[in-house]
Design a protein around this motif. Structure first.
Motif, mmCIF file in Angstrom:
data_model
loop_
_atom_site.group_PDB
_atom_site.id
_atom_site.type_symbol
_atom_site.label_atom_id
_atom_site.label_comp_id
_atom_site.label_asym_id
_atom_site.label_seq_id
_atom_site.Cartn_x
_atom_site.Cartn_y
_atom_site.Cartn_z
ATOM 1 N N GLY A 49 0.685 -9.092 17.594
ATOM 2 C CA GLY A 49 0.288 -9.366 16.218
ATOM 3 C C GLY A 49 1.038 -8.584 15.173
ATOM 4 O O GLY A 49 0.859 -8.820 13.980
ATOM 5 N N LEU A 50 1.864 -7.633 15.594
ATOM 6 C CA LEU A 50 2.658 -6.843 14.646
ATOM 7 C C LEU A 50 4.127 -6.878 15.030
ATOM 8 O O LEU A 50 4.466 -6.858 16.219
ATOM 9 N N LYS A 51 4.978 -6.901 14.010
ATOM 10 C CA LYS A 51 6.415 -6.799 14.206
ATOM 11 C C LYS A 51 6.971 -5.859 13.151
ATOM 12 O O LYS A 51 6.332 -5.574 12.133
ATOM 13 N N SER A 52 8.169 -5.360 13.381
ATOM 14 C CA SER A 52 8.810 -4.483 12.421
ATOM 15 C C SER A 52 10.281 -4.849 12.298
ATOM 16 O O SER A 52 10.970 -5.032 13.311
ATOM 17 N N ASP A 53 10.746 -4.992 11.063
ATOM 18 C CA ASP A 53 12.167 -5.213 10.823
ATOM 19 C C ASP A 53 12.557 -4.454 9.560
ATOM 20 O O ASP A 53 11.794 -3.606 9.074
ATOM 21 N N ASN A 54 13.726 -4.738 9.020
ATOM 22 C CA ASN A 54 14.199 -3.999 7.852
ATOM 23 C C ASN A 54 13.317 -4.181 6.626
ATOM 24 O O ASN A 54 13.301 -3.332 5.731
ATOM 25 N N SER A 55 12.587 -5.297 6.586
ATOM 26 C CA SER A 55 11.727 -5.549 5.427
ATOM 27 C C SER A 55 10.393 -4.814 5.531
ATOM 28 O O SER A 55 9.684 -4.667 4.536
ATOM 29 N N GLY A 56 10.027 -4.368 6.728
ATOM 30 C CA GLY A 56 8.801 -3.613 6.892
ATOM 31 C C GLY A 56 7.938 -4.116 8.029
ATOM 32 O O GLY A 56 8.333 -5.003 8.792
ATOM 33 N N LEU A 57 6.746 -3.522 8.148
ATOM 34 C CA LEU A 57 5.785 -3.929 9.173
ATOM 35 C C LEU A 57 5.219 -5.290 8.799
ATOM 36 O O LEU A 57 4.793 -5.500 7.666
ATOM 37 N N SER A 58 5.231 -6.214 9.751
ATOM 38 C CA SER A 58 4.814 -7.591 9.479
ATOM 39 C C SER A 58 3.641 -7.984 10.350
ATOM 40 O O SER A 58 3.546 -7.569 11.506
ATOM 41 N N GLY A 59 2.748 -8.797 9.788
ATOM 42 C CA GLY A 59 1.606 -9.323 10.521
ATOM 43 C C GLY A 59 1.951 -10.625 11.204
ATOM 44 O O GLY A 59 3.111 -11.058 11.217
ATOM 45 N N PRO A 60 0.956 -11.299 11.775
ATOM 46 C CA PRO A 60 1.192 -12.537 12.527
ATOM 47 C C PRO A 60 1.541 -13.742 11.661
ATOM 48 O O PRO A 60 1.941 -14.776 12.175
ATOM 49 N N SER A 61 1.384 -13.630 10.337
ATOM 50 C CA SER A 61 1.732 -14.724 9.431
ATOM 51 C C SER A 61 2.170 -14.121 8.108
ATOM 52 O O SER A 61 1.967 -12.925 7.840
ATOM 53 N N LEU A 62 2.783 -14.957 7.257
ATOM 54 C CA LEU A 62 3.234 -14.473 5.950
ATOM 55 C C LEU A 62 2.060 -13.982 5.122
ATOM 56 O O LEU A 62 2.134 -12.933 4.466
ATOM 57 N N ALA A 63 0.949 -14.723 5.153
ATOM 58 C CA ALA A 63 -0.219 -14.323 4.370
ATOM 59 C C ALA A 63 -0.759 -12.968 4.822
ATOM 60 O O ALA A 63 -1.103 -12.110 3.991
ATOM 61 N N GLU A 64 -0.823 -12.750 6.135
ATOM 62 C CA GLU A 64 -1.334 -11.478 6.648
ATOM 63 C C GLU A 64 -0.355 -10.345 6.359
ATOM 64 O O GLU A 64 -0.766 -9.209 6.099
ATOM 65 N N THR A 65 0.945 -10.648 6.396
ATOM 66 C CA THR A 65 1.952 -9.642 6.064
ATOM 67 C C THR A 65 1.798 -9.197 4.615
ATOM 68 O O THR A 65 1.843 -7.997 4.302
ATOM 69 N N LEU A 66 1.604 -10.144 3.710
ATOM 70 C CA LEU A 66 1.436 -9.818 2.299
ATOM 71 C C LEU A 66 0.176 -8.993 2.075
ATOM 72 O O LEU A 66 0.164 -8.049 1.268
ATOM 73 N N ARG A 67 -0.909 -9.314 2.793
ATOM 74 C CA ARG A 67 -2.146 -8.536 2.672
ATOM 75 C C ARG A 67 -1.913 -7.088 3.089
ATOM 76 O O ARG A 67 -2.374 -6.154 2.409
ATOM 77 N N LEU A 68 -1.210 -6.908 4.200
ATOM 78 C CA LEU A 68 -0.953 -5.563 4.712
ATOM 79 C C LEU A 68 -0.084 -4.772 3.743
ATOM 80 O O LEU A 68 -0.407 -3.627 3.383
ATOM 81 N N ARG A 69 0.999 -5.362 3.291
ATOM 82 C CA ARG A 69 1.921 -4.625 2.420
ATOM 83 C C ARG A 69 1.324 -4.360 1.042
ATOM 84 O O ARG A 69 1.569 -3.313 0.440
ATOM 85 N N THR A 70 0.515 -5.290 0.558
ATOM 86 C CA THR A 70 -0.162 -5.071 -0.714
ATOM 87 C C THR A 70 -1.131 -3.900 -0.616
ATOM 88 O O THR A 70 -1.243 -3.078 -1.538
ATOM 89 N N ALA A 71 -1.838 -3.802 0.510
ATOM 90 C CA ALA A 71 -2.774 -2.691 0.713
ATOM 91 C C ALA A 71 -2.034 -1.360 0.760
ATOM 92 O O ALA A 71 -2.500 -0.358 0.213
ATOM 93 N N VAL A 72 -0.876 -1.334 1.419
ATOM 94 C CA VAL A 72 -0.069 -0.109 1.492
ATOM 95 C C VAL A 72 0.392 0.293 0.094
ATOM 96 O O VAL A 72 0.284 1.464 -0.309
#
Length: 212
Positions: A49-72
């Protein structure tokens, strides 16, 4: 000298992270991974459910990734009073229970008000807890067979299924369970499982415990 101090602090932080049992990441305010412990790297490799690349830690979908990064980003920009509350995010995963992530500001050594690093700890409800309850089994003095049965029961199996997995008769497993109830001062299977999960000890990878 400053570079030497930075490298030393980084090495000490990496060691502390590696001693933590839960997958743990140190993120910058854009959500990029600055440090990860061994459990965290293993979790990324397992694709749960998690991945990491140059753009940052990513969730299982774009929406979940945005939620995570917005919280950070929100935590980085918050004042000290708001940081007393630990944000917890539940990332929705397909075919699995939501992945829980807690965020906490990593305090600066210079005492500055602005945060530039956030610690993310990962809790996977679908994780195999059997190894985590071994110290509890030792503490309650369970025999190897009783401990094996307890570990099977904490995975949600019925007594019959646990007996089949252990290749013993069900009445033998029931006898083990009676002894487990006596030693743990529990009366029902659900109560036993709840006790063991509450007593779970998160260990660093490859670490063993000994109860005295």
């Amino acid at each position: 000298l400053e570079r030497e101090l930075f490298d030393r602090r980084r090495a000490h932080l990496q060691h502390a992270l590696d001693e933590a049992g839960a997958p743990t990441f140190v993120l910058d305010c854009a959500g990029r991974v600055a440090l990860a412990n061994r459990s965290g790297r293993a979790f990324l490799d397992a694709d749960r459910g998690l991945k990491s690349d140059n753009s940052g830690l990513s969730g299982p979908s774009l929406a979940e990734t945005l939620r995570l990064r917005t919280a950070v980003q929100h935590l980085c920009s918050s004042d000290r009073a708001d940081r007393a509350i630990t944000p917890t995010i539940a990332l929705v995963r397909k075919g699995m229970r939501p992945l829980l992530i807690t965020l906490e500001v990593l305090d600066r050594h210079d005492g500055g008000a602005a945060a530039d690093r956030v610690v993310a700890r990962i809790f996977d409800p679908d994780q195999d807890f059997t190894s985590l309850i071994t110290p509890a089994c030792d503490y309650y003095g369970l025999s190897p067979s009783e401990a094996r049965l307890t570990r099977w029961l904490t995975t949600g199996r019925t007594l019959a299924d646990a007996a089949a997995a252990m290749k013993v008769r069900e009445h033998t497993a029931r006898s083990y369970l009676k002894q487990i109830f006596l030693k743990t001062e529990t009366n029902r299977q659900a109560e036993l499982v709840a006790l063991m999960l509450r007593s779970a000890v998160r260990l660093a990878p490859g670490r063993r415990t000994q109860v005295y």
